[in-house]
Design an enzyme around this catalytic site. Structure first.
Site, PDB file in Angstrom:
ATOM      1  N   HIS A   1       0.870  -1.181   0.000  1.00  0.00           N
ATOM      2  CA  HIS A   1       0.000   0.000   0.000  1.00  0.00           C
ATOM      3  C   HIS A   1       0.910   1.235   0.000  1.00  0.00           C
ATOM      4  O   HIS A   1       2.033   1.182   0.501  1.00  0.00           O
ATOM      5  CB  HIS A   1      -0.829  -0.074   1.297  1.00  0.00           C
ATOM      6  CG  HIS A   1      -1.873   0.979   1.463  1.00  0.00           C
ATOM      7  ND1 HIS A   1      -1.576   2.247   1.885  1.00  0.00           N
ATOM      8  CD2 HIS A   1      -3.216   0.936   1.299  1.00  0.00           C
ATOM      9  CE1 HIS A   1      -2.704   2.955   1.973  1.00  0.00           C
ATOM     10  NE2 HIS A   1      -3.721   2.174   1.621  1.00  0.00           N
TER      11      HIS A   1
ATOM     12  N   ASP B   1       3.139  -4.045   8.143  1.00  0.00           N
ATOM     13  CA  ASP B   1       1.889  -3.325   7.952  1.00  0.00           C
ATOM     14  C   ASP B   1       0.765  -4.329   8.229  1.00  0.00           C
ATOM     15  O   ASP B   1       0.493  -5.220   7.416  1.00  0.00           O
ATOM     16  CB  ASP B   1       1.846  -2.807   6.508  1.00  0.00           C
ATOM     17  CG  ASP B   1       0.507  -2.201   6.142  1.00  0.00           C
ATOM     18  OD1 ASP B   1      -0.469  -2.391   6.896  1.00  0.00           O
ATOM     19  OD2 ASP B   1       0.425  -1.550   5.085  1.00  0.00           O
TER      20      ASP B   1
ATOM     21  N   GLN C   1      -4.486  -5.012   7.342  1.00  0.00           N
ATOM     22  CA  GLN C   1      -5.505  -5.961   6.880  1.00  0.00           C
ATOM     23  C   GLN C   1      -5.443  -7.299   7.612  1.00  0.00           C
ATOM     24  O   GLN C   1      -6.261  -8.184   7.339  1.00  0.00           O
ATOM     25  CB  GLN C   1      -5.357  -6.210   5.365  1.00  0.00           C
ATOM     26  CG  GLN C   1      -5.519  -4.969   4.503  1.00  0.00           C
ATOM     27  CD  GLN C   1      -6.954  -4.419   4.490  1.00  0.00           C
ATOM     28  OE1 GLN C   1      -7.902  -5.071   4.943  1.00  0.00           O
ATOM     29  NE2 GLN C   1      -7.115  -3.212   3.987  1.00  0.00           N
TER      30      GLN C   1
ATOM     31  N   LYS D   1     -10.639  -0.493  10.784  1.00  0.00           N
ATOM     32  CA  LYS D   1     -10.874  -1.707  10.001  1.00  0.00           C
ATOM     33  C   LYS D   1     -11.238  -2.874  10.918  1.00  0.00           C
ATOM     34  O   LYS D   1     -11.327  -4.011  10.477  1.00  0.00           O
ATOM     35  CB  LYS D   1      -9.625  -2.048   9.188  1.00  0.00           C
ATOM     36  CG  LYS D   1      -9.255  -0.990   8.147  1.00  0.00           C
ATOM     37  CD  LYS D   1      -8.058  -1.434   7.346  1.00  0.00           C
ATOM     38  CE  LYS D   1      -7.352  -0.290   6.645  1.00  0.00           C
ATOM     39  NZ  LYS D   1      -8.103   0.310   5.566  1.00  0.00           N
TER      40      LYS D   1
ATOM     41  N   CYS E   1      -4.986   2.506  -3.373  1.00  0.00           N
ATOM     42  CA  CYS E   1      -3.733   3.022  -2.813  1.00  0.00           C
ATOM     43  C   CYS E   1      -2.592   2.027  -2.997  1.00  0.00           C
ATOM     44  O   CYS E   1      -1.707   1.900  -2.142  1.00  0.00           O
ATOM     45  CB  CYS E   1      -3.868   3.397  -1.339  1.00  0.00           C
ATOM     46  SG  CYS E   1      -5.126   4.623  -1.038  1.00  0.00           S
TER      47      CYS E   1
HETATM   48  N1  C6P Z   1      -6.381   0.614   3.109  1.00  0.00           N
HETATM   49  C1  C6P Z   1      -8.233   0.256   1.591  1.00  0.00           C
HETATM   50  O1  C6P Z   1      -9.337   0.538   1.127  1.00  0.00           O
HETATM   51  P1  C6P Z   1      -4.935   3.939   7.289  1.00  0.00           P
HETATM   52  O2  C6P Z   1      -5.569   4.710   6.155  1.00  0.00           O
HETATM   53  O3  C6P Z   1      -3.736   4.631   7.848  1.00  0.00           O
HETATM   54  O4  C6P Z   1      -5.902   3.483   8.312  1.00  0.00           O
HETATM   55  O5  C6P Z   1      -4.426   2.557   6.623  1.00  0.00           O
HETATM   56  C2  C6P Z   1      -3.535   2.583   5.554  1.00  0.00           C
HETATM   57  C3  C6P Z   1      -3.328   1.203   4.998  1.00  0.00           C
HETATM   58  C4  C6P Z   1      -2.076   0.635   5.108  1.00  0.00           C
HETATM   59  N2  C6P Z   1      -1.850  -0.611   4.669  1.00  0.00           N
HETATM   60  C5  C6P Z   1      -2.807  -1.359   4.099  1.00  0.00           C
HETATM   61  C6  C6P Z   1      -2.486  -2.754   3.658  1.00  0.00           C
HETATM   62  C7  C6P Z   1      -4.093  -0.842   3.963  1.00  0.00           C
HETATM   63  O6  C6P Z   1      -5.036  -1.591   3.404  1.00  0.00           O
HETATM   64  C8  C6P Z   1      -4.352   0.472   4.398  1.00  0.00           C
HETATM   65  C9  C6P Z   1      -5.703   1.095   4.214  1.00  0.00           C
HETATM   66  C10 C6P Z   1      -7.733   1.047   2.785  1.00  0.00           C
HETATM   67  O7  C6P Z   1      -7.543  -0.652   1.141  1.00  0.00           O
HETATM   68  C11 C6P Z   1      -7.863   2.522   2.585  1.00  0.00           C
HETATM   69  S1  C6P Z   1      -6.735   3.135   1.369  1.00  0.00           S
END
Ligand code: C6P
Length: 417
Positions: A130, A208, A211, A234, A372
């Site tokens: 991401h 990271d 997910q 999430k 993203c």
């Molecule tokens: N992905 C998606 O629709 P934040 O925005 O900081 O809570 O998370 C960022 C992020 C980082 N790593 C991974 C693997 C992610 O999936 C995400 C967030 C969302 O896939 C919003 S872009």
């Protein structure tokens, strides 16, 4: 094929805990929420906990010695203990509240990275990351001159472990940054093995967990990772709160990220000394209500059991993969058998945005775009995909509605040609 477990798991009872899911879409159709990888929904227990905080004990933490501040501090620190237990960290000093995964990774890059990475050093990221796990490193690399290399992925959408080992031994690698579970391909990466190899090569590993933490049991000590970042929104909690886990010795050795109130021990006109963990990395007034909400979300998830949730998501994902594969002209991206609850696909030449808009007219919420993960989409040779993502309350009926709607939409688009 894994047998559906909806009866023993009681997905409908779980779903009834989420008031937002019983709504009707503005079209009059039932709402089917399949955008959980972006943000999941909150159960009534979390909504009530947030309301209770705002009605009864809203105040700043670690500052006042009045009753409301003490209650707020107690709630906030008790949430930290719940997080420690949830991910099996050794100490609550290793739990830093952040705004989310993005902020957690930025913290590592700017604090650990700034102190430890320099010209000529190499770091490894993977091709399935991401933007949150790419851009912060690119920003610092352009300032410090270290090299960012990418671990290739296989045709199945898994980390190429042979290439990973070669990249680790070819170079003096200082850091490996990898996602636990891809938000596009769904692949769950072999983190324990990757951490062992990184450590053997003398590198630290930053995970990271955006997910994975919502969907499966996490034990940071078994994984033996150095940093692990994830987001509350999430996993049944509100937006605005996340967690960075870091091994205590690393957190103690690195400089602070943000400066301000709370993170200091002493300040003079000439300088400052840093405070103890975890305050050292929590400058300013934190997102108190949200952190308390995250604690309640973890209580809720624990009540169902992370193993059960993981099993349910696996079952639903297999069912969805079977059903979606029936559709003519569908291409599904990511074929690892070890996968989480996201399925990204294209349907003929229908643009992903048209498809998700048409699904919205059917009352079905999915996400479309590059999610993203633009470099990954470029690698796959497509500008965008449509993504359905599942969670603990997703039913087989939700999947059936998605598949029926996709049949209807593809017939409509074909008839327009
Ligand atoms: N992905 C998606 O629709 P934040 O925005 O900081 O809570 O998370 C960022 C992020 C980082 N790593 C991974 C693997 C992610 O999936 C995400 C967030 C969302 O896939 C919003 S872009």
């Amino acid at each position: 094929m894994i047998q559906p477990i909806e009866n023993s798991y009681n997905v409908l009872t779980i779903k009834s805990d989420f008031p937002i899911l019983s709504q009707t879409h503005q079209t009059g159709k039932p709402l089917t929420y399949l955008d959980n990888a972006a943000s999941s929904q909150m159960p009534i227990s979390v909504i009530d906990a947030l309301s209770d905080y705002h009605r009864r004990y809203h105040a700043n933490v670690h500052r006042g010695i009045h009753q409301l501040s003490e209650l707020a501090t107690e709630g906030y620190e008790s949430a930290r203990k719940k997080v420690r237990d949830f991910i099996h960290a050794k100490s609550k000093r290793e739990i830093i509240f952040t705004k989310g995964t993005t902020e957690g990774i930025n913290l590592v890059v700017n604090a650990w990275g700034r102190a430890n990475l320099g010209a000529g050093d190499v770091i490894l990221l993977s091709q399935m990351e991401h933007h949150a796990n790419i851009v912060p490193y690119q920003m610092l690399a352009s300032e410090k001159g270290f090299i960012v290399r990418y671990i290739p992925i296989t045709d199945k959408g898994e980390i190429d472990m042979d290439a990973y080992q070669r990249l680790l031994t070819d170079n003096p690698v200082k850091l490996v940054g990898v996602t636990h579970c891809s938000n596009v391909l769904g692949t769950i990466n072999p983190i324990t093995e990757m951490a062992r190899l990184a450590h053997e090569a003398g590198a630290i590993i930053v995970i990271d967990g955006a997910q994975s933490a919502p969907h499966m049991p996490i034990d940071v000590q078994v994984l033996d990772v150095d940093f692990f970042a994830f987001s509350g929104h999430k996993m049944c909690a509100p937006t605005g709160v996340g967690v960075l886990y870091g091994k205590q010795a690393l957190l103690e050795a690195m400089p602070p990220f943000l400066g301000g109130g709370s993170m200091i021990s002493e300040v003079t006109f000439d300088g400052f000394t840093t405070g103890e963990l975890p305050a050292k990395f929590e400058a300013g007034t934190p997102n108190i209500a949200q952190a308390i909400g995250l604690g309640y979300a973890m209580d809720y998830l624990n009540g169902i059991g992370l193993d059960n949730i993981h099993h349910h998501i696996k079952t639903i994902t297999e069912y969805a993969l079977d059903r979606l594969s029936e559709l003519p002209h569908i291409i599904i991206y990511g074929h690892s058998p070890n996968r989480g609850g996201v399925i990204s696909f294209t349907l003929g030449d229908i643009h992903a945005h048209d498809l998700s808009q048409a699904l919205d007219f059917e009352g079905i919420a999915v996400r479309s775009g590059h999610h993203c993960a633009q470099p990954l989409h470029r690698l796959l040779g497509i500008p965008a995909t449509t993504r359905a993502s599942f969670y603990l309350y997703t039913t087989k009926a939700d999947i059936d509605r998605l598949v029926e709607a996709l049949y209807k939409i593809s017939t409509f688009f074909v008839s327009k040609r």
